[in-house]
Motif scaffolding. Sequence first.
Motif, PDB file in Angstrom:
ATOM      1  N   PHE A  65      -7.662  -8.030  10.306  1.00 17.96           N
ATOM      2  CA  PHE A  65      -8.410  -7.421   9.529  1.00 17.96           C
ATOM      3  C   PHE A  65      -8.784  -6.134   9.915  1.00 17.96           C
ATOM      4  O   PHE A  65      -9.101  -5.745  11.255  1.00 17.96           O
ATOM      5  CB  PHE A  65      -9.650  -8.141   8.858  1.00 17.96           C
ATOM      6  CG  PHE A  65      -9.159  -9.443   8.124  1.00 17.96           C
ATOM      7  CD1 PHE A  65      -9.011  -9.523   6.854  1.00 17.96           C
ATOM      8  CD2 PHE A  65      -9.544 -10.655   8.697  1.00 17.96           C
ATOM      9  CE1 PHE A  65      -8.749 -10.754   6.192  1.00 17.96           C
ATOM     10  CE2 PHE A  65      -9.173 -11.984   8.445  1.00 17.96           C
ATOM     11  CZ  PHE A  65      -8.945 -11.944   6.935  1.00 17.96           C
ATOM     12  N   GLU A  66      -8.895  -5.048   8.960  1.00 16.63           N
ATOM     13  CA  GLU A  66      -9.522  -3.750   9.423  1.00 16.63           C
ATOM     14  C   GLU A  66     -11.091  -4.098   8.885  1.00 16.63           C
ATOM     15  O   GLU A  66     -11.171  -4.403   7.854  1.00 16.63           O
ATOM     16  CB  GLU A  66      -8.660  -2.394   8.961  1.00 16.63           C
ATOM     17  CG  GLU A  66      -9.575  -1.551   9.006  1.00 16.63           C
ATOM     18  CD  GLU A  66      -9.271  -0.162   8.150  1.00 16.63           C
ATOM     19  OE1 GLU A  66      -9.687   1.010   8.229  1.00 16.63           O
ATOM     20  OE2 GLU A  66      -8.376  -0.400   7.197  1.00 16.63           O
ATOM     21  N   ILE A  67     -12.167  -3.560   9.673  1.00 17.44           N
ATOM     22  CA  ILE A  67     -13.299  -3.475   9.174  1.00 17.44           C
ATOM     23  C   ILE A  67     -13.557  -2.320   8.358  1.00 17.44           C
ATOM     24  O   ILE A  67     -13.606  -1.216   8.943  1.00 17.44           O
ATOM     25  CB  ILE A  67     -14.527  -3.631  10.450  1.00 17.44           C
ATOM     26  CG1 ILE A  67     -14.144  -4.838  11.184  1.00 17.44           C
ATOM     27  CG2 ILE A  67     -15.871  -3.516   9.789  1.00 17.44           C
ATOM     28  CD1 ILE A  67     -15.166  -4.919  12.483  1.00 17.44           C
ATOM     29  N   MET A  68     -13.790  -2.748   7.187  1.00 21.55           N
ATOM     30  CA  MET A  68     -14.139  -1.367   6.098  1.00 21.55           C
ATOM     31  C   MET A  68     -15.688  -1.119   6.176  1.00 21.55           C
ATOM     32  O   MET A  68     -16.243   0.263   6.000  1.00 21.55           O
ATOM     33  CB  MET A  68     -13.569  -1.652   4.657  1.00 21.55           C
ATOM     34  CG  MET A  68     -12.036  -1.860   4.977  1.00 21.55           C
ATOM     35  SD  MET A  68     -11.307  -2.156   3.077  1.00 21.55           S
ATOM     36  CE  MET A  68     -11.912  -0.621   2.419  1.00 21.55           C
ATOM     37  N   GLU A  92      -1.290  -7.095   7.449  1.00 20.74           N
ATOM     38  CA  GLU A  92       0.027  -7.802   7.330  1.00 20.74           C
ATOM     39  C   GLU A  92       1.239  -6.931   8.171  1.00 20.74           C
ATOM     40  O   GLU A  92       1.415  -5.999   7.676  1.00 20.74           O
ATOM     41  CB  GLU A  92       0.588  -8.096   5.998  1.00 20.74           C
ATOM     42  CG  GLU A  92      -0.333  -9.236   5.352  1.00 20.74           C
ATOM     43  CD  GLU A  92       0.160  -9.675   4.015  1.00 20.74           C
ATOM     44  OE1 GLU A  92       1.346  -9.045   3.368  1.00 20.74           O
ATOM     45  OE2 GLU A  92      -0.293 -10.617   3.455  1.00 20.74           O
ATOM     46  N   ASN A  93       1.756  -7.652   8.978  1.00 22.06           N
ATOM     47  CA  ASN A  93       2.840  -6.858   9.787  1.00 22.06           C
ATOM     48  C   ASN A  93       2.202  -5.449  10.551  1.00 22.06           C
ATOM     49  O   ASN A  93       2.933  -4.635  10.610  1.00 22.06           O
ATOM     50  CB  ASN A  93       4.021  -6.658   9.273  1.00 22.06           C
ATOM     51  CG  ASN A  93       4.425  -8.134   8.623  1.00 22.06           C
ATOM     52  OD1 ASN A  93       4.645  -9.080   9.289  1.00 22.06           O
ATOM     53  ND2 ASN A  93       5.110  -8.234   7.481  1.00 22.06           N
ATOM     54  N   GLN A  94       1.087  -5.491  10.893  1.00 17.83           N
ATOM     55  CA  GLN A  94       0.428  -4.476  11.508  1.00 17.83           C
ATOM     56  C   GLN A  94       0.122  -3.254  10.486  1.00 17.83           C
ATOM     57  O   GLN A  94      -0.190  -2.301  10.954  1.00 17.83           O
ATOM     58  CB  GLN A  94       1.094  -4.265  12.667  1.00 17.83           C
ATOM     59  CG  GLN A  94       1.037  -4.904  13.847  1.00 17.83           C
ATOM     60  CD  GLN A  94       1.960  -4.232  15.267  1.00 17.83           C
ATOM     61  OE1 GLN A  94       2.634  -3.582  15.022  1.00 17.83           O
ATOM     62  NE2 GLN A  94       1.496  -4.960  16.387  1.00 17.83           N
ATOM     63  N   GLU A  95       0.156  -3.732   9.196  1.00 18.64           N
ATOM     64  CA  GLU A  95       0.225  -2.546   8.050  1.00 18.64           C
ATOM     65  C   GLU A  95      -1.238  -2.871   7.417  1.00 18.64           C
ATOM     66  O   GLU A  95      -1.156  -4.086   6.878  1.00 18.64           O
ATOM     67  CB  GLU A  95       1.280  -2.211   7.242  1.00 18.64           C
ATOM     68  CG  GLU A  95       2.793  -2.041   8.170  1.00 18.64           C
ATOM     69  CD  GLU A  95       2.444  -0.550   8.477  1.00 18.64           C
ATOM     70  OE1 GLU A  95       1.859   0.211   7.886  1.00 18.64           O
ATOM     71  OE2 GLU A  95       3.125  -0.231   9.588  1.00 18.64           O
ATOM     72  N   LYS A  96      -1.678  -1.848   6.822  1.00 22.24           N
ATOM     73  CA  LYS A  96      -2.966  -1.993   6.043  1.00 22.24           C
ATOM     74  C   LYS A  96      -2.504  -2.446   4.583  1.00 22.24           C
ATOM     75  O   LYS A  96      -1.570  -1.906   4.196  1.00 22.24           O
ATOM     76  CB  LYS A  96      -3.891  -0.969   6.015  1.00 22.24           C
ATOM     77  CG  LYS A  96      -4.472  -0.542   7.090  1.00 22.24           C
ATOM     78  CD  LYS A  96      -5.179   0.782   7.089  1.00 22.24           C
ATOM     79  CE  LYS A  96      -5.792   1.153   8.420  1.00 22.24           C
ATOM     80  NZ  LYS A  96      -6.504   2.604   8.410  1.00 22.24           N
ATOM     81  N   THR A  97      -3.265  -3.460   3.957  1.00 27.74           N
ATOM     82  CA  THR A  97      -2.905  -3.666   2.549  1.00 27.74           C
ATOM     83  C   THR A  97      -3.915  -3.420   1.750  1.00 27.74           C
ATOM     84  O   THR A  97      -4.673  -2.785   2.288  1.00 27.74           O
ATOM     85  CB  THR A  97      -2.649  -5.407   2.420  1.00 27.74           C
ATOM     86  OG1 THR A  97      -3.989  -6.078   2.616  1.00 27.74           O
ATOM     87  CG2 THR A  97      -1.887  -5.956   3.506  1.00 27.74           C
ATOM     88  N   ALA A  98      -3.714  -3.560   0.450  1.00 31.48           N
ATOM     89  CA  ALA A  98      -4.836  -2.976  -0.551  1.00 31.48           C
ATOM     90  C   ALA A  98      -5.829  -4.272  -0.832  1.00 31.48           C
ATOM     91  O   ALA A  98      -6.864  -4.215  -1.579  1.00 31.48           O
ATOM     92  CB  ALA A  98      -4.030  -2.988  -2.013  1.00 31.48           C
TER      93      ALA A  98
END
Length: 222
Positions: free
Chosen positions: A148-151, A169-175
Amino acid sequence: MFCLYKDDWHQGVIGILAARIRERYHRPAIIFAPGDEGIIKGSARSISGLHIRDILDVVATQNPKLIDKFGGHAMAAGLSMAESKLPEFIAAITTAITEQCDASIFQEKLLSDGALQRDELNLNSADQIRFAAPWGQHFPAPVFDNYFEIMQKRILKNAHVKLVLRLMENQEKTATTVDAIAFNVNLDEWPEQGAIVHLLYKLDVNEFRGVSSAQLMVDRLL
């Protein structure tokens, strides 16, 4: 193991303290508080592979009159003894654990049911898990791990971390975003906003002011 005593600790909190030490360090813990007339009372919490009640039985058998009373089960126990005998008890239980237990049990194994996908990280999934309860020692609640990214990050009572996370997911940010909370953590270990973290967690339902939402109960920062 941890075996601790302070003469100003209260009997009502030593079980909680023992559990927190066990969870943080993956070691059995016995915490003592004063009783009456020179007696101290202990609360023990153990780890998988170390039957704490049986260990106390070994200590009592090999050292008659050392422990006044004890009882419990594999993961938790209580006991009482004279305060003056605490050093002898620590030596005896250390010997018993060394002789009775394999050293491998002190190497913590973290198990996960895998990563949740973006369409699973929601209230519906959390409700399904909750309705499948009760969970217990031999039927544990599912545990997942994701990046996860800490928002957002907020410290509560100088001990807990409240988070808003974005699923990776797969090193890409999701919504996909989700709230999370981690209780009784080492605050120095937690990165700041914007960092990518790998978390071991349980998916739970948070109810606040009549509104239900999915929330991650963080078990470990990996």
